[in-house]
Design a protein around this motif. Structure first.
Motif, mmCIF file in Angstrom:
data_model
loop_
_atom_site.group_PDB
_atom_site.id
_atom_site.type_symbol
_atom_site.label_atom_id
_atom_site.label_comp_id
_atom_site.label_asym_id
_atom_site.label_seq_id
_atom_site.Cartn_x
_atom_site.Cartn_y
_atom_site.Cartn_z
ATOM 1 N N LYS A 2 14.006 -33.075 -14.508
ATOM 2 C CA LYS A 2 13.633 -31.538 -16.035
ATOM 3 C C LYS A 2 15.344 -31.992 -16.246
ATOM 4 N N ILE A 3 15.595 -32.126 -17.532
ATOM 5 C CA ILE A 3 16.312 -32.559 -17.918
ATOM 6 C C ILE A 3 17.135 -30.878 -18.285
ATOM 7 N N THR A 4 18.215 -29.944 -17.769
ATOM 8 C CA THR A 4 18.357 -28.896 -18.277
ATOM 9 C C THR A 4 19.977 -28.632 -18.964
ATOM 10 N N HIS A 5 20.803 -27.443 -19.528
ATOM 11 C CA HIS A 5 21.894 -27.402 -19.704
ATOM 12 C C HIS A 5 22.340 -28.319 -20.558
ATOM 13 N N LEU A 6 21.940 -28.214 -21.212
ATOM 14 C CA LEU A 6 22.836 -29.904 -22.378
ATOM 15 C C LEU A 6 23.762 -28.589 -23.309
ATOM 16 N N ARG A 7 24.609 -29.493 -23.260
ATOM 17 C CA ARG A 7 26.049 -28.985 -24.008
ATOM 18 C C ARG A 7 26.919 -29.928 -24.619
ATOM 19 N N THR A 8 27.903 -28.985 -25.724
ATOM 20 C CA THR A 8 28.408 -29.707 -26.506
ATOM 21 C C THR A 8 29.843 -29.166 -26.059
ATOM 22 N N ASN A 9 30.581 -30.593 -25.929
ATOM 23 C CA ASN A 9 31.590 -29.665 -25.276
ATOM 24 C C ASN A 9 31.780 -28.439 -24.401
ATOM 25 N N HIS A 10 31.008 -28.696 -23.455
ATOM 26 C CA HIS A 10 30.671 -27.212 -22.676
ATOM 27 C C HIS A 10 30.671 -26.152 -23.306
ATOM 28 N N MET A 11 29.641 -26.595 -24.424
ATOM 29 C CA MET A 11 29.110 -24.835 -25.106
ATOM 30 C C MET A 11 27.542 -24.931 -25.466
ATOM 31 N N THR A 12 26.497 -24.357 -25.398
ATOM 32 C CA THR A 12 25.366 -24.286 -25.434
ATOM 33 C C THR A 12 25.364 -24.460 -26.963
ATOM 34 N N ILE A 27 22.578 -31.546 -17.075
ATOM 35 C CA ILE A 27 21.871 -31.658 -15.416
ATOM 36 C C ILE A 27 20.350 -31.970 -15.537
ATOM 37 N N THR A 28 20.128 -33.204 -13.867
ATOM 38 C CA THR A 28 19.247 -33.761 -14.376
ATOM 39 C C THR A 28 18.599 -32.906 -13.433
ATOM 40 N N GLU A 29 17.644 -32.484 -12.671
ATOM 41 C CA GLU A 29 17.239 -31.800 -11.381
ATOM 42 C C GLU A 29 15.410 -32.523 -11.281
ATOM 43 N N SER A 30 15.668 -32.893 -10.277
ATOM 44 C CA SER A 30 14.546 -33.510 -9.371
ATOM 45 C C SER A 30 12.934 -32.963 -9.536
ATOM 46 N N GLY A 31 12.814 -31.791 -9.466
ATOM 47 C CA GLY A 31 11.267 -31.324 -10.101
ATOM 48 C C GLY A 31 11.020 -31.562 -8.684
ATOM 49 N N GLN A 807 25.891 -23.577 -9.455
ATOM 50 C CA GLN A 807 25.058 -23.842 -10.726
ATOM 51 C C GLN A 807 26.294 -24.500 -10.839
ATOM 52 N N SER A 808 26.332 -26.062 -10.687
ATOM 53 C CA SER A 808 27.709 -26.835 -10.897
ATOM 54 C C SER A 808 27.379 -28.106 -11.533
ATOM 55 N N ALA A 809 28.300 -28.945 -12.309
ATOM 56 C CA ALA A 809 28.082 -29.308 -13.366
ATOM 57 C C ALA A 809 26.822 -30.634 -13.059
ATOM 58 N N SER A 810 26.289 -30.895 -11.591
ATOM 59 C CA SER A 810 25.968 -31.709 -11.062
ATOM 60 C C SER A 810 24.089 -31.124 -10.445
ATOM 61 N N GLY A 811 24.596 -29.568 -11.217
ATOM 62 C CA GLY A 811 22.880 -29.520 -10.676
ATOM 63 C C GLY A 811 23.425 -28.187 -9.165
ATOM 64 N N SER A 812 22.279 -27.160 -8.983
ATOM 65 C CA SER A 812 22.514 -27.186 -8.121
ATOM 66 C C SER A 812 22.156 -27.346 -6.550
ATOM 67 N N VAL A 831 21.117 -30.156 -2.315
ATOM 68 C CA VAL A 831 22.298 -31.130 -3.119
ATOM 69 C C VAL A 831 21.142 -31.901 -4.197
ATOM 70 N N PRO A 832 22.095 -31.687 -5.122
ATOM 71 C CA PRO A 832 21.233 -31.614 -6.585
ATOM 72 C C PRO A 832 20.809 -33.496 -7.004
ATOM 73 N N PHE A 833 20.578 -33.503 -7.509
ATOM 74 C CA PHE A 833 19.987 -34.673 -8.127
ATOM 75 C C PHE A 833 20.854 -35.443 -8.744
ATOM 76 N N HIS A 834 21.221 -37.285 -8.269
ATOM 77 C CA HIS A 834 21.901 -37.824 -8.562
ATOM 78 C C HIS A 834 23.700 -37.677 -8.254
ATOM 79 N N THR A 835 23.407 -37.034 -7.269
ATOM 80 C CA THR A 835 24.826 -36.289 -6.032
ATOM 81 C C THR A 835 24.331 -37.142 -4.542
ATOM 82 N N THR A 836 25.349 -37.358 -4.084
ATOM 83 C CA THR A 836 25.776 -36.626 -2.445
ATOM 84 C C THR A 836 26.486 -36.511 -2.377
#
Length: 964
Positions: A2-12, A27-31, A807-812, A831-836
């Motif tokens: 699931k893709i969430t928190h779409l921001r333009t120049n860090h604003m919704t 942010i992409t969430e694994s679900g 709720q980081s820039a990379s996810g929860s 650990v959120p999606f697409h992170t290590t």
């Protein structure tokens, strides 16, 4: 996925903001997906919501980064663009986001609207209006508006938007921002009325140092506007401010940031923004000019009523006062219902604390902080327009009869920023401390990161802003808020050769050098380097760094010029510096200057900022600049070593702060570190395990201790509850962070009125340590934005558990630990999606650890033993680690060691016998209960009366000194 928190120049979905360069993030969430990382992504931008007219299509690309993607498109003025993103996971699945949008402002278009000012006395607050006629078939309508000092706008009897204090606070003489409003739903075909209400604000009201100045930027009210209506056939109708508008007296007879507002409902022009209102008796307006170097689209996030609170109590004081207790120090105002008789004057006065159970506000200095409403006899709900207050208590005057507590609502106001971080522990006082720091941020993030929101100050002190920046980024999603502040800083900096004012915006009127507040102080001016680097670490967007790189570099170049002009010693030993402001170790208890040489602190920041410029240059591929400033930092480091340290590594300045900054800012050779760490620990013991630090030393103190093998000492500082300590204020009922360690004395009396704010967030920077070390969530410099996470929580036995969410820039992200009754440790990580993540488990043996109920050594995770730690690499997912630690996490002798252990050590036996002679000398205890811990023994009724908690706490502290 699931893709969430779409921001333009860090604003919704930003409407009408200045978009220097487009940055899209999400942010992409694994679900329930099997994927743990992104394999590729695609970004599509269109000029219609159905994506029939596509302007940009990236195609499916592996290199698209969700932390900050910069599509190259040519944007047109006053145009809405729609965008979405598609993500492919590494397991082959895919997801498409909902649609987000951004809309440009006027950009380079010329303004048809003119600045107009009412033909009234300069101090008379105006209403300005016009009736307009529009055709049928309205498709959309936008209003582009700016008013000075502050403005509200109404159309057809309805307030436009939900923000307050527009156009915001910035350096108006350098740049002025206009706002864009979508007014499509408010306009009708036929006749419409538009009206503006203006207040003093920061522009022409009293504001600044020493009680403030009047007319800092201008001496008249003014407004400019264009209403552009698009019709179904594509044509446009434009209504602009000009000399045909009319004005009248406002029911607001006074407004000011410091002093409040007076509203006389009897002076209202009923229905003044309704189209059939008769304005024949209204006066005229004139064309005017507002002096500014640049008139541009907004950068400020809107200030809104973000929360509402009800009073917890009505207090009737010994002085006969009626006072509302909101239960929380907050920023904003109180809205109230009234049906008072015509002519009744209702007054609300705002304060932070009671004294002798009575209302008190002397610490606000000259700020009156009041609201006066004169009733016209109608029933209504009332709130201010052009002021705000920092308060917990509200004194009510003029309210007749029985007061209904439900008639009052506290409106909590701050910039429109999302909360992102939480912390919870087993200690209620620590939890309150965290909330206090968060409330301090809410109360001071009102368009500008202010020092305090209540007294005659409320300015954007750069020192406060930089020491709190990392905590701010954990607590709330802060990049757009800080970008506006840093833009203002840059505009100020360009006027003074790379230096940085003490406050941003700086306070006018100008002196011969252009500033009244001063500039060029270490730690304060270093906001120029620290804040951009902090934003980059937390959000991983290189654009945040690129935009401010010249700001960073110019600040260091300014210091270097000062250095060269004073002999080129690679030390900063000129000018005024605040030093370790408000530290406890100064030679004069009445002075705010700390005991650490301010030139040493200045030289330390000289080195630190040079290091940050070198790092930023390397990130941006400016390799020659990176080498230049790394070399400069090394030269400063050598000069500091020669000037301030003995050949064997002893700090010549024997203060806590001197040693803290040496360790934190990497000012000393690696061979010196063990000596300085031991000297700092010894200094702390000499100071009876209490901090003596101020604005410079405090933010780094616990971090330095935890990173240098003294985690127990860091926790001791956190958990101290006597003066000076964080929990001292909490135990006295604080709900925000105080300016001084002893802003309130132990008997509840305020310690002084000259400089004493009860909502001053700088010392709330302890929350950064709580996130990073207590709970263990830390961004990695080499892969920022929490794309790689360092998870290294550090448990401690006086807490049963601690946990943080982000709720980081990379996810929860989640990180927490718990000490079980048998002493076993449990760690929980998300650990959120697409992170290590690199997890570091303390006091652990690899073969004893279980992860998700499986033996770690037989799992798919790469783990290795490194001394007393086990390191483990993780991908996205949720993990629970369990093991019995090799060392106790109840880190005091008295709670973990048996009585026989204590009595077999001569040093601890002596302390034990001195503190608890009745228990120590009891033969029964030394017999059958000798192998029990002290806390087990004192639960036995026969002995419990000999060991009350205060005696145990005293014993613990003495025994901890032995252990350290």
């Amino acid at each position: 996925m699931k893709i969430t928190h779409l921001r333009t120049n860090h604003m919704t979905n930003p409407l009408g903001f200045e978009l220097d360069r487009l940055t899209l993030s999400w942010i992409t969430e694994s679900g329930n997906s099997q994927s743990v990382s992104q394999a590729a992504a695609q970004v599509v931008i269109a000029i219609d919501e159905e994506f029939n007219d596509i302007l940009f299509d990236s195609g499916k690309l592996q290199e698209i980064d969700s932390l900050g993607y910069n599509p190259e498109i040519e944007m047109k003025a006053r145009t809405r663009y729609y965008w979405r993103v598609k993500v492919w996971g590494d397991a082959g699945d895919e997801a498409t986001s909902d649609t987000a949008w951004f809309e440009t402002a006027k950009m380079d278009e010329l303004w048809e609207g003119k600045w107009i000012t009412p033909d009234l006395d300069k101090e008379t607050h105006p209403l300005i209006r016009k009736t307009i006629t529009l055709p049928d078939n309205i498709v959309s309508a936008r209003a582009y508006i700016c008013g000075v000092g502050l403005y509200d706008v109404e159309i057809n009897g309805k307030r436009v938007g939900d923000e307050y204090f527009a156009p915001g606070y910035n350096a108006y003489d350098f740049w002025l921002q206009y706002q864009t409003y979508d007014i499509t739903s408010i306009l009708d075909s036929g006749d419409n009325a538009i009206g503006f209400m203006l207040g003093n604000g920061w522009y022409k009201g009293r504001f600044g140092f020493d009680g403030g100045y009047h007319e800092l930027y201008g001496n008249e009210f003014a407004v400019i506007a264009e209403i552009i209506v698009t019709l179904k056939d594509g044509s446009e109708v434009t209504i602009s401010t000009d000399q045909d508008w009319k004005c009248a007296l406002s029911p607001i007879t006074f407004s000011g940031i410091y002093d409040g507002e007076v509203y006389d409902a009897n002076q209202e022009s009923k229905g003044w923004t309704i189209s059939n209102f008769d304005d024949i008796a209204w006066g005229s307006v004139s064309l005017t000019k507002v002096k500014t170097e640049s008139f541009q689209a907004r950068r400020s996030l809107p200030v809104k009523i973000m929360e509402e609170r009800k009073p917890i109590e009505i207090i009737y004081t010994p002085a006969g006062e009626t006072v509302l207790d909101m239960g929380q120090v907050m920023t904003g105002w109180v809205r109230f219902k009234t049906n008072a008789a015509k002519g009744t004057k209702l007054q609300l006065q705002y304060g932070e604390i009671l004294q002798n159970d009575c209302f008190y506000r002397d610490n606000l200095r000259t700020a009156k902080a009041e609201y006066t409403y004169i009733s016209d006899g109608s029933e209504r709900e009332v709130q201010p327009h052009f002021t705000f207050y920092g308060f917990r208590y509200v004194k009510l005057t003029g309210f007749e009869g029985e007061i209904n507590i439900h008639d009052f609502t506290g409106c909590v106001m701050y910039s429109d920023i999302d909360e992102t971080g939480t912390i919870e522990t087993s200690n209620p006082l620590v939890n309150q401390l965290f909330r206090n720091a968060l409330w301090g941020q809410k109360g001071n993030f009102l368009d500008v990161p202010t020092d305090c929101p209540q007294r005659d100050e409320r300015m954007g002190w750069t020192g406060d802003a930089q020491v709190f920046a990392a905590t701010a980024c954990y607590n709330m999603y802060s990049p757009a808020f800080y970008q506006k502040y840093m833009f203002d800083l840059r505009e100020e900096q360009k006027k003074i050769g790379g230096s940085v004012p003490f406050t941003v915006p700086t306070v006018k009127p100008k002196d011969d050098n252009g500033f009244i507040g001063g500039h060029g102080s270490a730690a304060w001016g270093d906001a120029a380097t620290v804040i951009p680097w902090t934003l980059y670490l937390h959000y991983g967007d290189k654009e945040l760094l690129r935009q401010q790189f010249d700001t960073m570099k110019d600040w260091v170049d300014y210091i270097r010029r000062v250095d060269e002009e004073s002999g080129g010693k690679r030390l900063w030993q000129e000018g005024f510096h605040f030093g370790d402001w408000l530290a406890q170790d100064g030679p004069d208890p009445q002075s705010p200057m700390g005991g650490t040489d301010s030139y040493y602190i200045a030289s330390a920041y000289y080195c630190y900022s040079a290091q940050l410029v070198a790092k930023a240059a390397a990130v941006l591929g400016k390799n020659e600049i990176a080498e230049e400033y790394a070399k400069l930092a090394d030269e400063i480091k050598q000069a500091i070593k020669n000037e301030y340290f003995t050949p064997n590594g002893r700090s010549a300045i024997h203060t806590q702060t001197a040693m803290i900054v040496a360790l934190y800012m990497d000012l000393i050779p690696e061979s010196f570190r063990p000596r300085v760490v031991e000297d700092l620990k010894e200094k702390l013991r000499t100071d009876k395990m209490h901090l003596k630090t101020g604005f410079v030393g405090t933010p780094y103190f616990c971090k330095v201790l935890s990173e240098n093998g003294a985690n127990e000492a860091a926790y001791t500082l956190l958990l101290n509850d006597d003066f000076p300590s964080w929990l001292y204020a909490v135990k006295l009922g604080a709900t925000t962070i105080w300016e001084r360690w002893n802003s309130v004395l132990s008997d509840g009396t305020i310690s002084g009125t000259g400089m004493n704010s009860l909502n001053h967030y700088a010392y709330g920077s302890i929350s950064e340590w709580m996130y990073q070390h207590m709970c263990g969530i830390k961004p990695a410099e080499d892969v920022p934005g929490f794309r790689k996470i360092n998870l290294s929580p550090k448990p401690y036995g006086k807490l049963q558990f601690a946990k943080a969410t982000l709720q980081s820039a990379s996810g929860s992200i989640e990180s927490g630990w718990e000490i079980k009754e048998d002493g076993a440790l449990t760690f929980t990580f998300l650990v959120p999606f697409h992170t290590t993540a690199e997890v570091i488990l303390p006091d652990a043996l690899l073969e004893t650890i279980k992860v998700n109920d499986r033996e770690l050594v037989n799992s798919r995770f790469a783990a290795k033993q490194e001394g007393r730690y086990v390191k483990c690499g993780l991908m996205a997912g949720k993990y629970v680690f369990d093991y019995m630690p090799t060392a106790s996490y109840i880190l005091t002798y008295s709670t973990n060691n048996s009585l026989s252990d204590l009595l077999n050590n001569e040093e601890t036996k002596k302390i034990f016998e001195e503190e608890l002679p009745e228990v120590a000398g009891n033969p029964i205890v030394q017999g059958p209960f000798a192998e029990k811990t002290l806390r087990e023994i004192v639960k036995i009724p026969l002995f419990s009366r000999f060991a009350p908690s205060e005696k145990l706490d005293k014993l613990d502290k003495r025994l901890e000194l032995v252990r350290q």
